[in-house]
Design an enzyme around this catalytic site. Structure first.
Site, PDB file in Angstrom:
ATOM      1  N   HIS A 267      41.277   6.111   5.903  1.00 60.09           N
ATOM      2  CA  HIS A 267      41.549   4.703   6.232  1.00 60.09           C
ATOM      3  C   HIS A 267      40.573   4.227   7.311  1.00 60.09           C
ATOM      4  O   HIS A 267      40.016   3.129   7.225  1.00 60.09           O
ATOM      5  CB  HIS A 267      42.990   4.529   6.732  1.00 60.09           C
ATOM      6  N   HIS A 314      48.050   9.786  11.440  1.00 59.89           N
ATOM      7  CA  HIS A 314      46.860  10.462  11.956  1.00 59.89           C
ATOM      8  C   HIS A 314      46.936  10.640  13.458  1.00 59.89           C
ATOM      9  O   HIS A 314      47.539   9.816  14.168  1.00 59.89           O
ATOM     10  CB  HIS A 314      45.592   9.655  11.623  1.00 59.89           C
TER      11      HIS A 314
END
Length: 500
Positions: A267, A314
């Site tokens: 991302h 993350h």
């Protein structure tokens, strides 16, 4: 030596899931975890880093066992185990019967790190109520009025917070995740939008809209950048094999990609590559203030990157590496973009090379790890890129959607009007209908055909697609056709309908 120790400390600090959890609390996100403490009492901070939780499961130290050999079942990596290596880096190993085991045990596994079954901890029995909060009554005498006071406190907290569940199920296991509390709904909606800027829905709307209504030249080149950045990012994830941040302490605001690997953040890579590539490709080609263009690209990048930490998907290190990795790829790829695009348009053997290259890259990526949803995503990205590249070659020879000549540059933004917006939305709606029909038709034809060719039963589509022999050609053919129609069939339809 001292410099090495500082670097190691920084590395562990940026990878620490507690850093993500602290950021989530600052933003008003809190979990509904059980009160059972999934940590060995008296453990040091260093042990906590090296033997941390893995994706919602806790390391339970075995009596008389070696800590370095302890494993934890990941809360979202169904059938998968996470081993802590000597360096403290978490690696994932997958059992052969991943999906089967998950289907049998998914109802009994903890969601988002919560311990669902009753457990005893220091004489206190802990369970989970219907709202996901822990309900405790033990030997410390907290019952009756004490329990009522605790319940009243929880009710007061709920009135101030909103209880939310992840928007989408886990892409591999179908798990829905656990409820969590949101104190700041503005940040929640903002970061949900930010994370969607790196999801499939955004890609399948943004790229076609750009090609049909703004600039097909920029659109096809941007797709090339996106394909290479995402492909290298996915392959690097599979080579490194790091698990997602541990939950608890991290709250899983999103669980859709929770079964995939973590390092680097794709991302963050796409959130860096797309806006800044768009800025560099349009600078000098379109008339707009440079400061405005760069500021929008920077805000886009920051929104996507920070949203991944907010979502609990993350660590800070994953995001930082994703940004730097993307910048490194762009430094090498953008200067070669003119050469690659010219080859795709004019070379006689371009179609053969495009198909062979993208298919070969897909075969290579499927050998890096066992089956997961990231395998299909990689094949889908490569198929889309191949389809768009083939369509640009066909367009060049047939004169469909010709590029503006140099004397027409720079292009200026037309004045916005109801007619202009109406025509753009009509093109977009008709184009999307064509793409949806293409995908449905190709999917209905491709999966049974491929299953028959490779000799696999096609009754259970989900199980059949776990085989590389089915998933790779299915994704490649279906989305290759969709990509081709985005740049060739749909614009050709527009020209016949005088909507170009």
């Amino acid at each position: 030596m001292e410099q090495t120790n500082r670097f190691t400390e920084l590395y562990y600090y940026l990878q620490d899931p507690h850093l993500v959890a602290r950021f989530q609390r600052i933003c008003g996100v809190s979990g509904t975890f059980s009160r059972t403490v999934c940590a060995t009492s008296g453990s040091s901070k260093e042990e906590d880093r090296t033997h941390s939780h893995n994706n919602g499961a806790c390391h339970h130290h075995r009596a008389g066992g070696n800590e370095s050999e302890d494993t934890a079942i990941r809360g979202a990596g169904e059938g998968e185990k996470v081993q802590t290596t000597v360096m403290g880096v978490r690696k994932r190993t997958t059992d052969a019967d991943v999906t089967k085991k998950h289907r049998e045990e998914s109802e009994n596994l903890p969601q988002n790190g919560a311990v669902v079954t009753a457990a005893s901890a220091g004489g206190e029995t802990v369970g989970v109520g219907s709202n996901g909060r822990s309900l405790a009554a033990g030997q410390d005498g907290r019952s009756g009025a004490g329990a009522n006071l605790s319940g009243a406190t929880e009710d007061g907290e709920r009135e101030k917070s909103s209880t939310v569940k992840p928007l989408r199920k886990n892409s591999l296991t179908g798990e829905t995740g656990q409820e969590f509390l949101i104190d700041n709904r503005l940040l929640y909606y903002m970061f949900t939008f930010g994370t969607e800027l790196g999801n499939e829905l955004f890609y399948i709307t943004f790229f076609p809209f750009l090609m049909w209504n703004v600039d097909a030249f920029v659109g096809r080149r941007l797709v090339m950048v996106w394909v290479w950045v995402m492909y290298l990012g996915q392959c690097t994830k599979d080579v490194i094999g790091w698990s997602r941040p541990a939950s608890p302490p991290v709250v899983k605001v999103e669980v859709f990609y929770n079964s995939e690997y973590s390092m680097p953040s794709t991302h963050a890579m796409s959130g860096t590559a797309i806006p800044f590539s768009l800025f560099f490709m349009t600078y000098g080609r379109w008339e707009y203030p440079v400061t405005l263009g760069f500021s929008l690209a920077l805000c886009w990048c920051l929104l996507v990157c920070v949203s991944r930490i907010y979502m609990g998907m993350h660590s800070v290190l994953d995001v930082m590496v994703g940004v730097l990795y993307s910048v490194l790829i762009l430094l090498f790829f953008l200067p070669a973009l003119d050469l690659i695009d010219s080859f795709n348009l004019t070379c006689r053997y371009a179609p053969l090379i495009i198909i062979s290259l993208h298919l070969g890259l897909g075969l290579f990526s499927f050998t890096l790890d066992t089956w997961s949803t990231s395998r299909g995503d990689t094949a889908q990205i490569l198929g889309t890129g191949a389809g768009v590249a083939l369509a640009s070659h066909v367009n060049h020879y047939l004169g469909v959607m010709p590029d503006p000549s140099p004397d027409q540059l720079p292009l200026s933004m037309p004045a916005l009007s109801a007619g202009l917006m109406g025509a753009a939305m009509l093109r977009f709606a008709l184009g999307v209908l064509v793409l949806v029909a293409t995908r449905a038709l190709m999917k209905a034809v491709t999966i049974p055909l491929v299953c028959r060719l490779v000799g696999l039963p096609g009754g259970d589509v989900r199980k059949a697609r776990q085989h590389m022999e089915v998933e790779l050609p299915y994704r490649y053919i279906v989305y290759g056709t969709v990509g081709f129609n985005v740049l060739f069939l749909v614009p050709l339809l527009f020209s016949y309908m005088q909507l170009s």
